[in-house]
Write an enzyme that holds these catalytic residues in place. Structure first.
Site, PDB file in Angstrom:
ATOM      1  N   HIS A   1      -6.141  -6.156  -2.291  1.00  0.00           N
ATOM      2  CA  HIS A   1      -6.992  -6.231  -1.089  1.00  0.00           C
ATOM      3  C   HIS A   1      -7.296  -7.823  -0.587  1.00  0.00           C
ATOM      4  O   HIS A   1      -8.350  -7.839   0.354  1.00  0.00           O
ATOM      5  CB  HIS A   1      -8.481  -5.542  -1.215  1.00  0.00           C
ATOM      6  CG  HIS A   1      -8.150  -4.088  -1.398  1.00  0.00           C
ATOM      7  ND1 HIS A   1      -9.405  -3.491  -1.759  1.00  0.00           N
ATOM      8  CD2 HIS A   1      -7.266  -3.162  -1.190  1.00  0.00           C
ATOM      9  CE1 HIS A   1      -9.101  -2.161  -1.780  1.00  0.00           C
ATOM     10  NE2 HIS A   1      -7.842  -2.174  -1.350  1.00  0.00           N
TER      11      HIS A   1
ATOM     12  N   ASN B   1      -3.878   8.838   4.275  1.00  0.00           N
ATOM     13  CA  ASN B   1      -2.826   8.240   4.579  1.00  0.00           C
ATOM     14  C   ASN B   1      -2.773   8.338   6.308  1.00  0.00           C
ATOM     15  O   ASN B   1      -3.348   7.290   6.954  1.00  0.00           O
ATOM     16  CB  ASN B   1      -1.576   8.963   4.310  1.00  0.00           C
ATOM     17  CG  ASN B   1      -1.432   8.882   2.619  1.00  0.00           C
ATOM     18  OD1 ASN B   1      -1.430   7.700   2.100  1.00  0.00           O
ATOM     19  ND2 ASN B   1      -1.104   9.751   1.930  1.00  0.00           N
TER      20      ASN B   1
ATOM     21  N   ARG C   1       0.777  -1.267   0.030  1.00  0.00           N
ATOM     22  CA  ARG C   1       0.006   0.065  -0.126  1.00  0.00           C
ATOM     23  C   ARG C   1       0.827   1.377   0.058  1.00  0.00           C
ATOM     24  O   ARG C   1       0.578   2.043  -0.721  1.00  0.00           O
ATOM     25  CB  ARG C   1      -0.769   0.096   1.177  1.00  0.00           C
ATOM     26  CG  ARG C   1      -1.900   1.183   1.390  1.00  0.00           C
ATOM     27  CD  ARG C   1      -2.786   1.004   2.391  1.00  0.00           C
ATOM     28  NE  ARG C   1      -3.894   1.962   2.539  1.00  0.00           N
ATOM     29  CZ  ARG C   1      -4.227   2.788   3.125  1.00  0.00           C
ATOM     30  NH1 ARG C   1      -2.856   3.176   4.311  1.00  0.00           N
ATOM     31  NH2 ARG C   1      -4.719   3.934   3.232  1.00  0.00           N
TER      32      ARG C   1
ATOM     33  N   HIS D   1       0.365   4.206  -2.598  1.00  0.00           N
ATOM     34  CA  HIS D   1       0.223   5.608  -2.486  1.00  0.00           C
ATOM     35  C   HIS D   1       1.071   6.671  -2.694  1.00  0.00           C
ATOM     36  O   HIS D   1       1.069   7.663  -2.919  1.00  0.00           O
ATOM     37  CB  HIS D   1      -0.180   5.701  -0.823  1.00  0.00           C
ATOM     38  CG  HIS D   1      -1.458   5.406  -0.474  1.00  0.00           C
ATOM     39  ND1 HIS D   1      -2.252   5.898   0.332  1.00  0.00           N
ATOM     40  CD2 HIS D   1      -2.273   4.292  -1.123  1.00  0.00           C
ATOM     41  CE1 HIS D   1      -3.485   5.266   0.420  1.00  0.00           C
ATOM     42  NE2 HIS D   1      -3.624   4.254  -0.399  1.00  0.00           N
TER      43      HIS D   1
END
Length: 333
Positions: free
Chosen positions: A200, A101, A69, A73
């Site tokens: 996910h 975040n 992740r 990001h």
């Protein structure tokens, strides 16, 4: 482990690496990234990161999801330049302070630990951006059993803006078409978006991000999203009681929560997607075909996920004399 399982893992690795090699060539030609970039300047670089990541995941399997992740990001804002790792300074709020975040980021301590080891062995040589990319790849191997060839040579950016995080990170709430616009602006396809969301299959999520599906769907009191399997909805309600102040969390994949695999897509076919965004992949015609294919053919998803991760890692990179090589990933030199 059964021989058939071993054979499948070997097949996944070989197939994925072959597919990824094709994508790598394109990325390398357009961004000057290349394989084994640190072969002479810091030969142990990738091995050091791999060991650091492996040790961290052995202690806490959930870190794999956090590291993947972080990579996502970071790359979606200003490209893969480790701008996400910069802390806020007086007069400037960094990407870390954005609501998407903040306290939800996990795994940064692993990046900092790897960076410290690399600085001790090869000072001012390996960028934080490449460490992030290596860590995501190594998390894929540790949690999923497959890997991919990743070009490197990224340099670190010197700008991190909370506003740019808001402008570029895909939102969780809107429909698939709206979310896809974020991917499309980066030159990524619908198939790549669907493959990347397979991440996910590991990790956890706060109840607050999906509680409306359980209790106030479409802003109607005591209404549950009909796209959720009823038994699964009841399970989620037990994990996330209405008006609870505890701030609970649930696994994004209740079947294989620490395994990066195509079970995520099988869950979607059974109406067991935790986030509304996830379940929409199965109900939206333009993505449903990929969900169906990935649920049946895990090796196809693994190859597409690897290729998409490589493409993601080529977005807006700084190379050559651009940017810098930070000595501390949290601050500009």
């Amino acid at each position: 482990m059964r021989n058939s399982d071993t054979a499948m893992i070997v097949y996944l690795i070989v197939f994925t690496m072959c597919m990824a090699e094709l994508k790598t060539t394109t990325a390398a030609n357009t961004t000057t990234l290349k394989q084994n970039f640190y072969g002479k300047s810091c030969p142990a670089a990738e091995r050091i990161v791999r060991r650091t990541v492996s040790d961290a995941i052995a202690q806490n399997p959930g870190i794999a999801a956090g590291l993947i992740r972080l990579y996502f990001h970071d790359c979606f804002v200003r490209g893969c330049d480790a701008s996400l790792l910069l802390k806020s300074t007086p007069g400037n709020e960094s990407e870390q302070d954005h609501g998407a975040n903040g306290a939800t980021l996990r795994g940064m301590e692993v990046i900092h630990k790897a960076k410290a080891k690399l600085e001790a062995q090869c000072p001012k040589t390996v960028s934080c951006a490449d460490i992030l990319a290596f860590a995501a790849r190594d998390s894929t191997l540790r949690a999923g059993g497959f890997s991919y060839r990743l070009p490197s040579g990224r340099r670190d950016g010197t700008v991190s803006s909370i506003d740019e995080a808001g402008e570029n990170l895909p939102p969780l709430g809107p429909d698939i078409a709206t979310i896809f616009k974020s991917f499309s602006r980066k030159g990524m396809s619908m198939k790549e978006m669907t493959a990347l969301l397979g991440a996910h299959s590991i990790g956890i999520v706060d109840c607050r991000f999906f509680s409306s599906r359980l209790y106030t769907f479409n802003n109607k009191p005591n209404s549950t999203d009909p796209s959720l399997d009823k038994k699964y909805a009841s399970f989620l309600k037990r994990k996330c009681p209405q008006n609870s102040v505890s701030g609970g969390k649930v696994n994004l994949d209740v079947v294989t929560p620490n395994r990066l695999d195509s079970q995520y897509y099988k869950n979607l076919k059974k109406k067991m997607g935790v986030l509304g965004l996830d379940q929409q992949l199965e109900t939206t015609p333009s993505t449903a075909k990929f969900v169906s294919n990935y649920s049946k053919f895990p090796e196809v998803w693994a190859a597409d996920f690897a290729a998409a991760m490589i493409h993601l890692g080529s977005l807006g990179v700084l190379t050559g004399n651009e940017g810098e090589i930070r000595e501390n990933c949290e601050v500009i030199n």
